[in-house]
Design an enzyme around this catalytic site. Structure first.
Site, PDB file in Angstrom:
ATOM      1  N   GLU A 157      15.964  36.095  35.896  1.00 57.83           N
ATOM      2  CA  GLU A 157      17.148  35.335  36.337  1.00 57.83           C
ATOM      3  C   GLU A 157      18.304  36.232  36.757  1.00 57.83           C
ATOM      4  OE1 GLU A 157      16.573  31.557  33.240  1.00 57.83           O
ATOM      5  OE2 GLU A 157      18.023  33.150  32.795  1.00 57.83           O
ATOM      6  N   GLU A 171      10.618  28.299  34.741  1.00 60.19           N
ATOM      7  CA  GLU A 171      11.029  27.849  33.409  1.00 60.19           C
ATOM      8  C   GLU A 171      11.694  26.481  33.535  1.00 60.19           C
ATOM      9  OE1 GLU A 171      13.632  30.539  31.372  1.00 60.19           O
ATOM     10  OE2 GLU A 171      12.415  32.315  31.831  1.00 60.19           O
TER      11      GLU A 171
END
Length: 461
Positions: free
Chosen positions: A193, A326
């Site tokens: 991320e 995710e």
């Protein structure tokens, strides 16, 4: 003595072959890479689960390595540092039996790395990740490995771009080389991320620095593709997962985010889904938001549908498949039915739009690593109905025996003779497993390999 004389005579022939400039080797084939698009591969994944808080467990880059300090400093010690039991084949196989078709394996490759500026990945750590990937593929699931948060060193890119890019490049060179012979059941993901830096651009404070931050994200993703494509083996055609800008849907769907140039045209894009944050992230109130215990209002569903449709129109409809790397929510201070409703709804809406949803799961979370089953079997049933796969383990492939070109299971003089005859162009010489003679690992057979075969055979006498 007689055997050594035979081997010696073959060595003399090898010297003769070396002098023959007209001979060329056989190039490596991609026998394990199917002729399918990335869209077809992502569809075949079905739905997935993460092996979270396990191989990405690590200290901060600026901290003393407390894991090594308070343990023996082995791969298993890092594996357990954030609460996971030692991963077993049964745990991985259990995920496949529950219907998951892909396992995302976040990895902090800096663990056990020597701090000498070479960024050399520890071979024991690498071997342990190999073991997990092998178990995953043998269970019938796809595997995704990445460079995860990894202590947070990626956040240093804006302050020290050259050194950070050197580290990123060196790490992917090693990972790509180590896994280059795996089939297309293994996918590489460029990062987690962290590709997006508030120190350059504050998304809540205007547009100053926005173009610069996006450009750096795009440059890193392009470096990833270039390194993998140039690393040999099956990597020239491996399907790759490109990290979106902070893996946020709105920022990744911004026109400033660019997919890399890829000669193989085998890429998917990765985003994460933790929205609304009050339910999907916060267990209790924070200074930036209020925790909510329930999910499922008309507005919640409308927002979910809008986000998944945006991904579809921006990427999927243009031939770029989407993997929700995710999605998830905590269970603490949450209504159980809302947890079940949220997880199944995100999975269903993503899958319906052609995306592959991969649920975030950590020790003590949705998948029980002791019983090898989902904690909530009603949730498991809902997920399976959406896109679950029947358990179908692959036949474990025995490790190749170096030198065994005849597929006899052993390396003997006959293999050396056959290889020499093949190099001489004899029409009756056939190599059943030529890769077993590629001793120097350059993807071709030549007299250098023959010499190494001879040396290996002598050592076995």
């Amino acid at each position: 003595m007689k055997m050594k004389k035979i081997i010696s005579s073959l060595a003399a022939a090898a010297m003769l072959l070396t002098a023959n400039a007209g001979l060329t080797g056989v190039e490596a084939a991609d026998d394990d890479m199917r002729d399918i698009t990335t869209t077809e591969l992502v569809k075949d994944m079905g739905i997935g689960i993460n092996l979270g808080n396990t191989f990405e467990a690590c200290p901060n880059w600026y901290e003393e390595d407390w894991i090594a300090k308070w343990s023996d400093g082995t791969p298993n010690d890092y594996e357990k540092a954030w609460g996971s039991p030692i991963i077993t084949k049964e745990m991985i196989e259990g995920m496949a039996k529950e219907g998951f078709g892909v396992l995302r394996i976040p990895v902090a490759w800096s663990n056990m790395m020597e701090h000498d500026g070479t960024y050399t990945i520890n071979p024991d750590y690498d071997a342990r990740v190999h073991e997990i990937v092998d178990w995953t593929i043998e269970s019938g699931m796809y595997a995704i490995i990445n460079i995860h948060w990894d202590g947070g060193w990626v956040n240093k890119f804006p302050d020290d771009k050259d050194e950070s890019m050197k580290r990123y490049t060196r790490m992917w060179e090693q990972i790509a080389d180590s896994f280059k012979d795996y089939s297309d059941y293994l996918m590489f993901e460029s990062q987690n991320e962290e590709l997006g830096w508030e120190s350059i651009w504050n998304p809540w404070g205007g547009t100053d620095g926005k173009a610069e931050s996006y450009a750096l994200c795009n440059e890193i993703n392009q470096k990833f593709v270039d390194v993998v494509r140039g690393s040999g083996g099956n990597n020239s055609k491996r399907h790759l997962l490109i990290s979106g800008y902070n893996t946020a849907i709105d920022r990744t769907c911004d026109d400033m985010f660019k997919m890399p140039s890829d000669p193989a045209n085998r890429m998917a894009v990765s985003v994460h889904y933790y929205s609304p944050a009050g339910f999907a992230i916060l267990e209790e109130d924070a200074d930036w938001g209020k925790a909510t215990p329930t999910w499922g209002s008309e507005q919640d569903y409308a927002s979910l549908r809008s986000d998944m449709a945006t991904l579809k129109s921006h990427f999927t409809d243009k031939g770029i498949p989407v993997i929700i790397g995710e999605y998830g929510c905590p269970t603490k201070n949450k209504e159980p039915e809302s947890v079940r409703r949220f997880l199944s709804s995100v999975c269903e809406e993503a899958y319906k739009n052609g995306h592959c949803p991969i649920m975030w799961a950590t020790p003590g979370g949705h998948y029980n690593r002791e019983t090898f089953k989902m904690e909530d079997q009603e949730l498991r049933k809902k997920l399976f109905e959406i896109g679950g796969k029947e358990f179908s383990p692959k036949q474990a492939v025995p490790a190749p025996v170096m030198g065994d070109v005849n597929s006899s299971g052993t390396f003997e003089v006959a293999d050396l003779v056959t290889t020499q005859k093949w190099l001489l162009g004899s029409p009756d010489a056939a190599l059943a497993e030529w890769k077993n003679a590629d001793y120097d690992g350059d993807g071709r057979l030549d007299t250098f390999d023959l010499c190494l075969m001879r040396k290996d055979l002598l050592n076995k006498q």
